[in-house]
Design an enzyme around this catalytic site. Structure first.
Site, PDB file in Angstrom:
ATOM      1  N   SER A 109       0.718  -1.317  -0.018  1.00 21.67           N
ATOM      2  CA  SER A 109       0.049  -0.257   0.002  1.00 21.67           C
ATOM      3  C   SER A 109       0.826   1.276  -0.009  1.00 21.67           C
ATOM      4  CB  SER A 109      -0.932   0.057   1.344  1.00 21.67           C
ATOM      5  OG  SER A 109      -1.405   1.099   1.438  1.00 21.67           O
ATOM      6  N   TYR A 126      -1.894  -0.717  10.928  1.00 27.72           N
ATOM      7  CA  TYR A 126      -2.084  -1.401   9.610  1.00 27.72           C
ATOM      8  C   TYR A 126      -1.088  -0.926   8.804  1.00 27.72           C
ATOM      9  CZ  TYR A 126      -3.506  -1.586   4.786  1.00 27.72           C
ATOM     10  OH  TYR A 126      -3.680  -1.804   3.564  1.00 27.72           O
ATOM     11  N   LYS A 136       1.990  -3.559   6.918  1.00 23.37           N
ATOM     12  CA  LYS A 136       2.308  -3.482   5.782  1.00 23.37           C
ATOM     13  C   LYS A 136       3.911  -3.256   5.384  1.00 23.37           C
ATOM     14  CE  LYS A 136      -1.560  -4.317   3.545  1.00 23.37           C
ATOM     15  NZ  LYS A 136      -1.882  -5.867   3.075  1.00 23.37           N
ATOM     16  N   GLY A 138      -4.444  11.815  11.669  1.00 22.50           N
ATOM     17  CA  GLY A 138      -3.412  10.904  10.692  1.00 22.50           C
ATOM     18  C   GLY A 138      -3.776  11.242   9.268  1.00 22.50           C
TER      19      GLY A 138
END
Ligand code: NAD
Ligand code: WQD
Length: 339
Positions: free
Chosen positions: A125, A149, A153, A294
């Site tokens: 991502s 998350y 990744k 964020g």
């Protein structure tokens, strides 16, 4: 007969990739625990393709279940979509994210190695770029993570790099998706989020179809042309085509490559809302709301490496993205629920 196994094949990107692979003549296995999807998506993929795939209900953390698949079928490559993907949820439930995403990937790779299957396309991502200092973002940009998350990744990218360092006969592509949107032009398959959508396009679609009152635009004071956040939205059908190209690339290449899958063009939240209204002739009421914690101002890809290495580039337009998103949403207001 040789098979390509898709983990998470029933999900949003997995189902579109399954369709593209079937249409290209591949034999496909979907391995999914349906934690965020349903078999209805796969039934529709089969109808659209006019051919069947093998559907297996299983969890990538379950070594025995994975081994059973590799024992029964000759798998030539794995496209690994399975995982959890909601940023906010990952902050609340970090262990689930590290378990499904990181531990699941390690288990998958262990089983692949046992059966000598060493071609892997991984769903990474653009989140691994964190808050990039400059745009467009090249693959060589520094990586960082701001939530579990993204961290998962990033960890997987490192693990896969270490694996290739140790065992150079693996062929791995880390496909870094930017912001996938849209749906197959049939309107039969698409993104079907649970509950309140986190992402912009499903939220816009649900407002347009009357399921939600209005869109909240998270901030209009970013240093962007109209003050709203800018992203690289990419049509999921283009994204699916990128996976085919990555599989073809792995037929003749070993080692590991990180590759951006984006269009190279950034659109703002207001651009998206306006295009959706204009193309589909529907109202999308909105209000300006505070920034979402964020969020970053601007994120779009340098897409050159995908073109050079894979011979892939995005072909769909912004109008295609909003038209196809709306066709899916308006034909399936409750997603796959009633199918
Ligand atoms: P999705 O949730 O629609 O698909 C993921 C699929 O994996 C689902 O069908 C789910 O049931 C399955 N799954 C989850 N955990 C599993 C497990 N432990 N075992 C077996 N199956 C499991 O998500 P998507 O949008 O199709 O995303 C696919 C991949 O691409 C994910 O890895 C995601 O992190 C990544 N990605 C998505 C986006 C995006 O915005 N959609 C952007 C960048 C990267
Ligand atoms: C896009 C823009 C929002 C919703 C996330 C993940 C990323 C990747 C893709 C998986 C931003 C604005 C949104 C809303 C809004 N996923 N927005 N109102 O944040 O770029 O990326 O999905 O890897 O990791 O972080 O996508 O669709 O949530 O937001 O104004 O109700 O739309 O502020 O500018 P994002 P998004």
């Amino acid at each position: 007969m040789q098979y390509v196994m898709l983990t998470g094949g029933a999900g949003y990107i997995g189902s579109h990739t399954a369709l593209a692979l079937l249409r290209a003549g591949y034999q496909v296995i979907s391995f999914d625990n349906y934690s965020n999807s349903s078999t209805a998506a796969l039934q529709r993929v089969e109808q659209l393709a006019g051919t069947d795939l093998i559907r297996i209900s299983g969890d990538i953390r379950d070594e025995a279940a994975l081994s059973a698949v590799f024992r029964q079928y000759q798998v030539s490559a794995v496209v690994h979509f399975a995982g959890l993907k909601a940023v906010g949820e990952s902050v609340a439930m970090p262990l689930s994210y590290y378990d499904n995403n990181v531990a699941g990937t390690v288990t998958l790779c262990r089983v692949m190695r046992e059966f000598n299957v060493k071609k892997l396309v991984f769903s990474s991502s653009a989140t691994v770029y964190g808050d990039a200092k400059t745009v467009p973002i090249a693959e060589t940009a520094p990586r960082s993570a701001t939530n579990p998350y993204g961290q998962s990744k990033l960890m997987i990218e490192h693990i896969l790099q270490d694996l290739v360092n140790a065992e150079p006969d693996w062929g791995i592509t880390l496909l870094r998706y930017f912001n996938p949107v849209g749906a197959d032009s049939s309107g039969q398959i698409g993104e079907d989020p649970n509950g309140i959508p986190n992402n912009l396009m499903p939220f816009i679609s649900q407002v347009a179809v009357g399921k939600r009152d209005k869109l909240s635009i998270f901030g209009n004071d970013y240093p962007t042309p109209d003050g709203t956040g800018v992203r690289d939205y990419i049509h999921v059908v283009d994204l699916a085509a990128g996976h085919l190209k990555a599989l073809q690339y792995l037929e003749t290449n070993q080692g590991i490559e990180a590759i951006n899958l984006g269009t190279g063009t950034g659109y703002s939240v207001l651009d998206m809302v306006k295009a959706f209204s204009r193309v589909n002739n529907v109202e999308v009421p909105y209000q300006i709301a505070p920034r979402r914690p964020g969020d970053i101002a601007s994120c779009y890809a340098m897409p050159d490496k995908a073109r050079k290495l894979l011979g892939w580039q995005a072909e769909k337009t912004l109008d295609d993205m909003v038209r196809d998103s709306w066709r899916w949403q308006s034909q399936n207001p409750d997603g796959y629920t009633n199918s």
